[in-house]
Design a protein around this motif. Structure first.
Motif, PDB file in Angstrom:
ATOM      1  N   HIS A   1      12.892  21.183  17.816  1.00 48.81           N
ATOM      2  CA  HIS A   1      13.476  22.415  17.329  1.00 48.81           C
ATOM      3  C   HIS A   1      14.501  22.244  16.304  1.00 48.81           C
ATOM      4  CE1 HIS A   1      11.578  23.353  21.231  1.00 48.81           C
ATOM      5  NE2 HIS A   1      12.208  22.417  21.711  1.00 48.81           N
TER       6      HIS A   1
ATOM      7  N   PRO B   1       9.790  26.259  12.039  1.00 47.23           N
ATOM      8  CA  PRO B   1       9.674  26.484  13.279  1.00 47.23           C
ATOM      9  C   PRO B   1       9.422  25.144  14.262  1.00 47.23           C
ATOM     10  CG  PRO B   1       7.442  26.530  12.001  1.00 47.23           C
ATOM     11  CD  PRO B   1       8.757  26.280  10.959  1.00 47.23           C
ATOM     12  N   SER B   2       9.672  25.376  15.543  1.00 48.49           N
ATOM     13  CA  SER B   2       9.415  24.620  16.533  1.00 48.49           C
ATOM     14  C   SER B   2       8.145  23.655  16.371  1.00 48.49           C
ATOM     15  CB  SER B   2       9.815  24.949  17.971  1.00 48.49           C
ATOM     16  OG  SER B   2      11.275  25.344  17.812  1.00 48.49           O
TER      17      SER B   2
ATOM     18  N   TYR C   1       3.249  26.107  21.242  1.00 45.33           N
ATOM     19  CA  TYR C   1       3.568  25.318  19.917  1.00 45.33           C
ATOM     20  C   TYR C   1       2.318  25.805  19.043  1.00 45.33           C
ATOM     21  CZ  TYR C   1       7.480  23.179  21.953  1.00 45.33           C
ATOM     22  OH  TYR C   1       8.977  22.758  22.423  1.00 45.33           O
ATOM     23  N   GLN C   2       2.748  25.920  17.710  1.00 49.78           N
ATOM     24  CA  GLN C   2       1.643  26.036  16.818  1.00 49.78           C
ATOM     25  C   GLN C   2       1.423  24.876  15.955  1.00 49.78           C
ATOM     26  OE1 GLN C   2       0.206  29.322  16.713  1.00 49.78           O
ATOM     27  NE2 GLN C   2       1.151  29.418  18.495  1.00 49.78           N
TER      28      GLN C   2
END
Length: 143
Positions: free
Chosen positions: A59, A64-65, A100-101
């Protein structure tokens, strides 16, 4: 991964260029097992541990994470059997389950075959960088 896999995981660390004892792996695995965004799996070949992967959530403010694969190795004698693909697939499934992406990983510049493997699976090289560390127990390194 289970605690009982520590000896095999320690041996495989040598293939990554890291020395770790069975006791050190047991201690580290016990610690990371308590962290929500950490997971490790092993791959079995003919009933023995032939590979492992460790991933964790990262993070950050600037982006983004993501899930970062912080270690992956397959015994060289077992490569080409789909074990690495299976380990990465486990990470991808786990990442998706957690929303998550993106998955990231770093690979040393000399691991040319590994780079080809990652590209073959759809991973894209984003950049080349240097890695730095400071041993906090080394007072000589303090400004």
């Amino acid at each position: 991964m289970r605690t009982e896999d520590a000896a095999a995981v320690a041996r495989l660390c040598l293939d990554l260029g890291y020395e770790a004892t069975e006791a050190e792996i047991r201690e580290r695995f016990a610690r990371l097992s308590t962290l929500e965004d950490n997971q490790a799996w092993v791959a079995l070949w003919e009933g023995a541990v032939a590979g492992w992967v460790h991933c964790r959530g990262v993070h950050q403010l600037q982006g983004p994470s993501a899930i970062e694969i912080v270690g992956i190795v397959v015994n060289p004698t077992c490569q080409g059997q789909g074990l690495g693909r299976g380990l990465l697939s486990a990470c991808q499934d786990w990442a998706r389950q957690r929303g998550y992406q993106r998955i990231r990983l770093r690979s040393s510049i000399h691991r040319v075959e590994a780079h080809a493997f990652y590209r073959h699976l759809g991973y894209q090289q984003l950049k080349t960088s240097h890695s730095f560390a400071l041993e906090l127990s080394d007072e000589a390194g303090q400004p």
